[in-house]
Motif scaffolding. Structure first.
Motif, PDB file in Angstrom:
ATOM      1  N   ASN A   1      18.595 -28.874 -16.877  1.00  0.00           N
ATOM      2  CA  ASN A   1      18.795 -29.286 -15.489  1.00  0.00           C
ATOM      3  C   ASN A   1      17.612 -28.904 -14.609  1.00  0.00           C
ATOM      4  OD1 ASN A   1      21.505 -30.296 -15.902  1.00  0.00           O
ATOM      5  ND2 ASN A   1      22.150 -28.163 -16.064  1.00  0.00           N
ATOM      6  N   ASP A   2      16.429 -28.936 -15.181  1.00  0.00           N
ATOM      7  CA  ASP A   2      15.209 -28.650 -14.421  1.00  0.00           C
ATOM      8  C   ASP A   2      15.300 -29.348 -13.060  1.00  0.00           C
ATOM      9  OD1 ASP A   2      12.610 -28.578 -13.345  1.00  0.00           O
ATOM     10  OD2 ASP A   2      11.672 -28.671 -15.316  1.00  0.00           O
ATOM     11  N   PHE A   3      15.132 -28.556 -11.989  1.00  0.00           N
ATOM     12  CA  PHE A   3      15.345 -29.100 -10.656  1.00  0.00           C
ATOM     13  C   PHE A   3      14.377 -30.214 -10.272  1.00  0.00           C
ATOM     14  CE2 PHE A   3      17.696 -25.075  -9.116  1.00  0.00           C
ATOM     15  CZ  PHE A   3      18.929 -25.692  -9.264  1.00  0.00           C
ATOM     16  N   ILE A   4      13.311 -30.392 -10.992  1.00  0.00           N
ATOM     17  CA  ILE A   4      12.416 -31.507 -10.670  1.00  0.00           C
ATOM     18  C   ILE A   4      12.900 -32.810 -11.310  1.00  0.00           C
ATOM     19  CG2 ILE A   4      10.416 -29.990 -10.378  1.00  0.00           C
ATOM     20  CD1 ILE A   4       9.376 -31.033 -13.078  1.00  0.00           C
ATOM     21  N   LYS A   5      13.976 -32.735 -12.106  1.00  0.00           N
ATOM     22  CA  LYS A   5      14.519 -33.928 -12.747  1.00  0.00           C
ATOM     23  C   LYS A   5      15.583 -34.590 -11.865  1.00  0.00           C
ATOM     24  CE  LYS A   5      13.991 -32.204 -17.502  1.00  0.00           C
ATOM     25  NZ  LYS A   5      14.720 -31.845 -18.747  1.00  0.00           N
ATOM     26  N   TRP A   6      15.685 -35.896 -11.976  1.00  0.00           N
ATOM     27  CA  TRP A   6      16.754 -36.627 -11.305  1.00  0.00           C
ATOM     28  C   TRP A   6      17.300 -37.689 -12.255  1.00  0.00           C
ATOM     29  CZ3 TRP A   6      19.645 -35.638  -7.336  1.00  0.00           C
ATOM     30  CH2 TRP A   6      20.510 -36.648  -6.859  1.00  0.00           C
ATOM     31  N   PRO A   7      18.636 -37.846 -12.324  1.00  0.00           N
ATOM     32  CA  PRO A   7      19.654 -37.089 -11.585  1.00  0.00           C
ATOM     33  C   PRO A   7      19.792 -35.662 -12.101  1.00  0.00           C
ATOM     34  CG  PRO A   7      20.683 -38.582 -13.142  1.00  0.00           C
ATOM     35  CD  PRO A   7      19.216 -38.896 -13.179  1.00  0.00           C
ATOM     36  N   ASN A   8      20.439 -34.812 -11.297  1.00  0.00           N
ATOM     37  CA  ASN A   8      20.568 -33.408 -11.637  1.00  0.00           C
ATOM     38  C   ASN A   8      22.038 -33.002 -11.595  1.00  0.00           C
ATOM     39  OD1 ASN A   8      20.589 -30.342 -10.914  1.00  0.00           O
ATOM     40  ND2 ASN A   8      18.533 -30.751 -11.706  1.00  0.00           N
ATOM     41  N   LYS A   9      22.543 -32.502 -12.720  1.00  0.00           N
ATOM     42  CA  LYS A   9      23.961 -32.165 -12.835  1.00  0.00           C
ATOM     43  C   LYS A   9      24.385 -31.090 -11.834  1.00  0.00           C
ATOM     44  CE  LYS A   9      24.511 -33.184 -17.782  1.00  0.00           C
ATOM     45  NZ  LYS A   9      24.825 -32.571 -19.097  1.00  0.00           N
ATOM     46  N   ILE A  10      23.518 -30.113 -11.626  1.00  0.00           N
ATOM     47  CA  ILE A  10      23.887 -29.012 -10.735  1.00  0.00           C
ATOM     48  C   ILE A  10      24.039 -29.508  -9.309  1.00  0.00           C
ATOM     49  CG2 ILE A  10      23.121 -26.816  -9.749  1.00  0.00           C
ATOM     50  CD1 ILE A  10      21.770 -26.250 -12.467  1.00  0.00           C
ATOM     51  N   TRP A  11      23.061 -30.314  -8.843  1.00  0.00           N
ATOM     52  CA  TRP A  11      23.176 -30.815  -7.481  1.00  0.00           C
ATOM     53  C   TRP A  11      24.369 -31.754  -7.335  1.00  0.00           C
ATOM     54  CZ3 TRP A  11      22.825 -29.716  -2.819  1.00  0.00           C
ATOM     55  CH2 TRP A  11      22.897 -30.681  -1.819  1.00  0.00           C
ATOM     56  N   LYS A  12      24.654 -32.555  -8.363  1.00  0.00           N
ATOM     57  CA  LYS A  12      25.803 -33.445  -8.304  1.00  0.00           C
ATOM     58  C   LYS A  12      27.092 -32.650  -8.093  1.00  0.00           C
ATOM     59  CE  LYS A  12      23.973 -37.551  -9.053  1.00  0.00           C
ATOM     60  NZ  LYS A  12      24.078 -38.636  -8.042  1.00  0.00           N
ATOM     61  N   LEU A  13      27.174 -31.494  -8.746  1.00  0.00           N
ATOM     62  CA  LEU A  13      28.334 -30.621  -8.609  1.00  0.00           C
ATOM     63  C   LEU A  13      28.462 -30.128  -7.176  1.00  0.00           C
ATOM     64  CD1 LEU A  13      30.550 -29.109 -10.343  1.00  0.00           C
ATOM     65  CD2 LEU A  13      28.922 -27.225 -10.462  1.00  0.00           C
ATOM     66  N   TYR A  14      27.354 -29.658  -6.611  1.00  0.00           N
ATOM     67  CA  TYR A  14      27.340 -29.176  -5.231  1.00  0.00           C
ATOM     68  C   TYR A  14      27.604 -30.321  -4.257  1.00  0.00           C
ATOM     69  CZ  TYR A  14      25.638 -24.381  -5.941  1.00  0.00           C
ATOM     70  OH  TYR A  14      25.531 -23.052  -6.265  1.00  0.00           O
ATOM     71  N   GLU A  15      26.890 -31.420  -4.452  1.00  0.00           N
ATOM     72  CA  GLU A  15      26.954 -32.549  -3.520  1.00  0.00           C
ATOM     73  C   GLU A  15      28.377 -33.069  -3.367  1.00  0.00           C
ATOM     74  OE1 GLU A  15      24.170 -36.404  -3.136  1.00  0.00           O
ATOM     75  OE2 GLU A  15      25.488 -36.405  -4.901  1.00  0.00           O
ATOM     76  N   LYS A  16      29.098 -33.190  -4.471  1.00  0.00           N
ATOM     77  CA  LYS A  16      30.473 -33.682  -4.422  1.00  0.00           C
ATOM     78  C   LYS A  16      31.341 -32.765  -3.574  1.00  0.00           C
ATOM     79  CE  LYS A  16      34.484 -34.663  -7.353  1.00  0.00           C
ATOM     80  NZ  LYS A  16      35.023 -34.672  -8.758  1.00  0.00           N
ATOM     81  N   ASN A  17      31.245 -31.468  -3.801  1.00  0.00           N
ATOM     82  CA  ASN A  17      32.065 -30.522  -3.065  1.00  0.00           C
ATOM     83  C   ASN A  17      31.704 -30.508  -1.579  1.00  0.00           C
ATOM     84  OD1 ASN A  17      34.174 -28.653  -4.156  1.00  0.00           O
ATOM     85  ND2 ASN A  17      33.096 -27.184  -2.862  1.00  0.00           N
ATOM     86  N   MET A  18      30.406 -30.608  -1.280  1.00  0.00           N
ATOM     87  CA  MET A  18      29.951 -30.590   0.104  1.00  0.00           C
ATOM     88  C   MET A  18      30.378 -31.851   0.845  1.00  0.00           C
ATOM     89  SD  MET A  18      26.227 -28.977  -0.810  1.00  0.00           S
ATOM     90  CE  MET A  18      25.431 -29.344   0.744  1.00  0.00           C
ATOM     91  N   HIS A  19      30.248 -33.002   0.192  1.00  0.00           N
ATOM     92  CA  HIS A  19      30.620 -34.268   0.814  1.00  0.00           C
ATOM     93  C   HIS A  19      32.104 -34.296   1.136  1.00  0.00           C
ATOM     94  CE1 HIS A  19      31.454 -38.766   0.564  1.00  0.00           C
ATOM     95  NE2 HIS A  19      30.713 -38.619   1.651  1.00  0.00           N
ATOM     96  N   LEU A  20      32.937 -33.970   0.151  1.00  0.00           N
ATOM     97  CA  LEU A  20      34.382 -33.945   0.371  1.00  0.00           C
ATOM     98  C   LEU A  20      34.759 -32.885   1.395  1.00  0.00           C
ATOM     99  CD1 LEU A  20      35.694 -34.355  -3.298  1.00  0.00           C
ATOM    100  CD2 LEU A  20      35.643 -36.089  -1.487  1.00  0.00           C
ATOM    101  N   GLY A  21      34.062 -31.743   1.339  1.00  0.00           N
ATOM    102  CA  GLY A  21      34.332 -30.676   2.288  1.00  0.00           C
ATOM    103  C   GLY A  21      34.025 -31.074   3.715  1.00  0.00           C
ATOM    104  N   PHE A  22      32.918 -31.796   3.906  1.00  0.00           N
ATOM    105  CA  PHE A  22      32.554 -32.216   5.258  1.00  0.00           C
ATOM    106  C   PHE A  22      33.546 -33.253   5.790  1.00  0.00           C
ATOM    107  CE2 PHE A  22      30.145 -34.428   8.557  1.00  0.00           C
ATOM    108  CZ  PHE A  22      29.641 -33.349   9.273  1.00  0.00           C
ATOM    109  N   LEU A  23      33.954 -34.199   4.955  1.00  0.00           N
ATOM    110  CA  LEU A  23      34.935 -35.195   5.376  1.00  0.00           C
ATOM    111  C   LEU A  23      36.246 -34.520   5.784  1.00  0.00           C
ATOM    112  CD1 LEU A  23      34.369 -38.002   2.710  1.00  0.00           C
ATOM    113  CD2 LEU A  23      33.549 -37.955   5.078  1.00  0.00           C
TER     114      LEU A  23
END
Length: 307
Positions: free
Chosen positions: A34-56
């Motif tokens: 999951n090297d952070f310079i790679k896209w897509p990135n599993k770790i960010w996808k995990l965070y992004e989903k929780n943050m998006h739903l959390g903000f809504l």
């Protein structure tokens, strides 16, 4: 296989935090899965989903009467709701350090739902120029240190004792020294005190060194948000300058601000981990278990009440 996203209400929360930290450390650095310079990135996808739903969910959730509702965001970022007004502090819609796209369009979502944005300083893990522009395009005021504000179009300057009034709460700025810096002039930084109409108040330090805050400019706080690990070399284990530990540093802060509660920030910040630091969740858990003051750490996308 990716780990579960920790939930602070779970009985296994601390175990899950440690697993997440280990997972990020072992898989996100250069050359790994999951090297952070790679896209897509599993770790960010995990965070992004929780943050998006959390903000809504945060948008739809009513703030407590005469209290604040807080949404923890990435790194040190928080959203604060009082009544129907949402204010952001050190918000990054997405860590753009690695060229990641904003697939969930969080930048637009955030700028369309806040009434103001406050930024402690311009380091890239606290300040996002594209969010600033999105706010400017919508006539949403953005505030930061007076010596940094002119670097961005439409950003309003703040210095010592500058207060922005939102009717039922105020935000007041004070200049401070950045952690692990020797002088206040090394980084242009402000921390913020937020006070409600019923006198509840909290301090958002960002990356301010809370051991170097002037006593003359401080007052008692109900809660403080403080940055990870240690504020300077004097409290870092095995450092030649060491005179104490993290507990001693926090004791200095609590002597001045007398908080009833502490929320820990900045743990698990991706760029720090990518450069070789640990996630630090073990350090946070140690503080939570041993500080005499009620202390918490939340995951991005989680909300909690301040009353």
């Amino acid at each position: 296989m990716i780990v579960e996203f920790p939930n602070s209400q779970s009985k296994s929360y601390f175990i899950d935090l440690l697993k997440l930290g280990e997972y990020i450390e072992n898989t996100s650095r250069s050359g790994n899965e999951n090297d952070f310079i790679k896209w897509p990135n599993k770790i960010w996808k995990l965070y992004e989903k929780n943050m998006h739903l959390g903000f809504l969910s945060f948008i739809e959730t009513q703030a407590p009467n005469d209290g604040f509702l807080v949404l923890q965001w990435y790194n040190s970022g928080i959203f604060v709701k009082f009544g129907n007004k949402i204010v952001g502090f050190d918000i990054l819609p997405v860590p753009r350090y690695y060229g990641w796209p904003d697939e969930k369009e969080l930048t637009e979502l955030i700028a369309s739902n806040i009434v103001s944005l406050f930024i402690t300083h311009d380091h890239r893990d606290h300040c996002d120029p594209l969010l600033i522009k999105a706010c400017y395009d919508r006539h949403i005021p953005v505030y930061m240190h007076e010596k940094q504000a002119s670097d961005f179009t439409g950003v309003f300057p703040m210095g010592d004792d500058c207060t922005i009034n939102f009717g039922n709460f105020t935000v007041t700025s004070q200049k401070a020294c950045h952690v692990w810096r020797n002088n206040i002039s090394d980084v242009n930084l402000c921390y913020f005190t937020v006070s409600s109409a019923n006198d509840f108040n909290f301090v958002f330090f960002g990356d301010a060194d809370y051991t170097k805050v002037s006593r003359e400019l401080s007052k008692a706080a109900d809660l403080v948000f403080i940055t990870w690990r240690n504020p300077n070399s004097k409290y870092e284990d095995r450092n030649p300058d060491q005179i104490g530990n993290t507990f001693d540093a926090i004791k200095l802060m609590t002597y001045i601000f007398k908080p009833k509660r502490i929320v820990l920030e900045h743990y698990g910040e991706f760029d720090h981990i990518y450069k070789g630091f640990g996630a630090g969740f073990d350090h946070a858990i140690n503080l939570i278990n041993n500080l005499e003051i009620a202390t918490s750490i939340y995951m991005p996308g989680e909300q909690f009440a301040l009353i």
